[in-house]
Design an enzyme around this catalytic site. Structure first.
Site, PDB file in Angstrom:
ATOM      1  N   CYS A 101      94.374  18.840  78.101  1.00 27.78           N
ATOM      2  CA  CYS A 101      94.196  19.981  79.005  1.00 27.78           C
ATOM      3  C   CYS A 101      92.795  20.561  78.808  1.00 27.78           C
ATOM      4  O   CYS A 101      92.369  20.775  77.662  1.00 27.78           O
ATOM      5  CB  CYS A 101      95.245  21.052  78.724  1.00 27.78           C
ATOM      6  N   HIS A 129     102.480  20.538  65.058  1.00 28.00           N
ATOM      7  CA  HIS A 129     102.421  20.397  66.513  1.00 28.00           C
ATOM      8  C   HIS A 129     101.179  19.574  66.867  1.00 28.00           C
ATOM      9  O   HIS A 129     100.105  19.778  66.296  1.00 28.00           O
ATOM     10  CB  HIS A 129     102.365  21.778  67.178  1.00 28.00           C
ATOM     11  N   GLU A 131      99.070  19.607  69.286  1.00 28.45           N
ATOM     12  CA  GLU A 131      97.865  20.353  69.683  1.00 28.45           C
ATOM     13  C   GLU A 131      97.146  20.887  68.438  1.00 28.45           C
ATOM     14  O   GLU A 131      95.910  20.854  68.348  1.00 28.45           O
ATOM     15  CB  GLU A 131      98.229  21.511  70.612  1.00 28.45           C
ATOM     16  N   SER A 227     109.022  21.329  73.151  1.00 30.79           N
ATOM     17  CA  SER A 227     108.058  22.102  73.941  1.00 30.79           C
ATOM     18  C   SER A 227     107.844  23.479  73.327  1.00 30.79           C
ATOM     19  O   SER A 227     108.749  24.322  73.331  1.00 30.79           O
ATOM     20  CB  SER A 227     108.564  22.228  75.381  1.00 30.79           C
ATOM     21  N   SER A 228     106.648  23.711  72.823  1.00 31.24           N
ATOM     22  CA  SER A 228     106.347  24.977  72.147  1.00 31.24           C
ATOM     23  C   SER A 228     106.494  26.156  73.105  1.00 31.24           C
ATOM     24  O   SER A 228     107.158  27.149  72.805  1.00 31.24           O
ATOM     25  CB  SER A 228     104.925  24.921  71.581  1.00 31.24           C
TER      26      SER A 228
HETATM   27 FE1  SF4 Z   1      96.969  23.680  79.389  1.00 30.38          FE
HETATM   28 FE2  SF4 Z   1      99.008  23.689  77.662  1.00 30.38          FE
HETATM   29 FE3  SF4 Z   1      98.325  25.930  78.927  1.00 30.38          FE
HETATM   30 FE4  SF4 Z   1      99.440  23.998  80.281  1.00 30.38          FE
HETATM   31  S1  SF4 Z   1     100.405  25.140  78.639  1.00 30.38           S
HETATM   32  S2  SF4 Z   1      97.616  25.191  80.926  1.00 30.38           S
HETATM   33  S3  SF4 Z   1      98.645  22.179  79.265  1.00 30.38           S
HETATM   34  S4  SF4 Z   1      97.049  24.796  77.475  1.00 30.38           S
END
Ligand code: SF4
Length: 315
Positions: A101, A129, A131, A227-228
């Site tokens: 992202c 996690h 990320e 899913s966090s």
């Molecule tokens: Fe980006 Fe994650 Fe936010 Fe979605 S939830 S906009 S993938 S940072």
């Protein structure tokens, strides 16, 4: 079945964020361009339905780039990857498509810049996690993960006068505010991020649940266990007194959960498809006779991210 509910309140903004839409689009286009199999480093987004659909179409999810046969394409998931993963893919000569992202990439760039400028960095996030692993992996040391108040109390840094912090994008907004206040108390000179690292989608979905859940007896968040941001939505709904459940699909719902419920809230995490929300709302209407009502959005969203240049012409 469990009759008696009056309303199923559909809460918004909900569901896919711009980063998830882009990541899914990238895998779709890589499939079109190269054909199956397409390898993806980690689940492209944390959603069981999305992952199962892609697996049926020849997408192979791996954790280590060394598991990708040489010459085949690999896609990095929306959560981002460490520099070590990029090095391993380059050594193997893989064709890489990066679905990180852009809001996560911005944090990665910030970490590199801060380290070059001699700052140590505290990262607020959840250990393990992907990320967080990816962001920690942008520096060869000098970056420390804290998950809670105890970690902050125990933290030791080399130079508190040159310290900055970053956060995971999908944290609880309120918990993070508390941890940032503790960090500032311990390290008064700590440098703040130029822009909030918690992303717009996380903020908006939590605001929407905060506005609605207090009036709901039961609250469903569509999302997968990994899913966090979906887990945080469930916590927010639960903190406001609703009986809150995280569900992947309508079949996960136990009708007994609905007993005595007059108002049922329904939302979806940033990686959950809208069609699942639809099927759950229909199932709830069928079981309870409740009217399904779309509630006014807590925020308007118009964020979108384009595909990488080398995939723009693949339609
Ligand atoms: Fe980006 Fe994650 Fe936010 Fe979605 S939830 S906009 S993938 S940072």
């Amino acid at each position: 079945m469990s009759g008696g509910a009056e309303e199923v309140a559909l809460v918004s903004p909900r569901g896919f964020c711009a980063g998830v839409e882009r990541a899914i689009l990238i895998v779709e286009r890589v499939l079109k361009k190269h054909g199956a199999p397409v390898y993806v480093k980690h689940e492209i987004v944390h959603n069981k339905t999305v992952i199962e659909d892609f697996k049926k179409r020849g997408v192979v999810f791996i954790e280590d780039p060394r598991d990708v046969p040489p010459g085949l394409p690999v896609v990095y998931s929306a959560h981002g990857v460490s520099r070590a993963v990029r090095r391993a893919a380059a050594e193997r000569g893989l064709t890489v498509y990066d679905a990180t992202c852009p809001l996560v990439s911005r944090i990665h760039a910030g970490v590199s810049r801060l380290r070059r400028a001699g700052y140590e960095i505290v990262m607020i996030g959840h250990r393990g996690h992907p990320e967080v692993e990816g962001t920690l992996g942008q520096a060869d040391g000098g970056i420390y993960l804290v998950e809670n108040a105890e970690d902050i109390a125990a933290l030791s840094v080399e130079n508190p006068r040159k310290l900055a912090y970053v956060t995971q994008t999908t944290l609880s907004v309120d918990d993070t505010k508390r941890l940032v206040a503790l960090l500032k108390e311990r390290f008064p000179g700590i440098r703040l991020p130029e822009k909030d690292d918690i992303c717009y989608a996380t903020q908006n979905r939590q605001d929407a649940v905060k506005a609605a859940a207090g009036d709901c007896d039961v609250f469903f968040v569509v999302g997968s266990a990994m899913s966090s941001n979906s887990n945080r939505l469930k916590e927010v709904a639960g903190s406001l007194g609703a009986r809150a459940y995280l569900v992947d699909c309508a079949d996960d719902i136990d009708p007994r959960w609905l007993e005595g419920a007059k108002r049922i809230g329904l939302t979806a995490g940033a990686s959950a498809p809208e069609r699942i929300v639809k099927s759950i709302s229909l199932r709830l209407r069928e079981w309870t006779g409740a009217e399904v009502v779309e509630t006014p959005p807590a925020a308007s969203e118009n964020v979108s991210f384009s595909a990488p240049k080398d995939l723009l012409s693949v339609l």
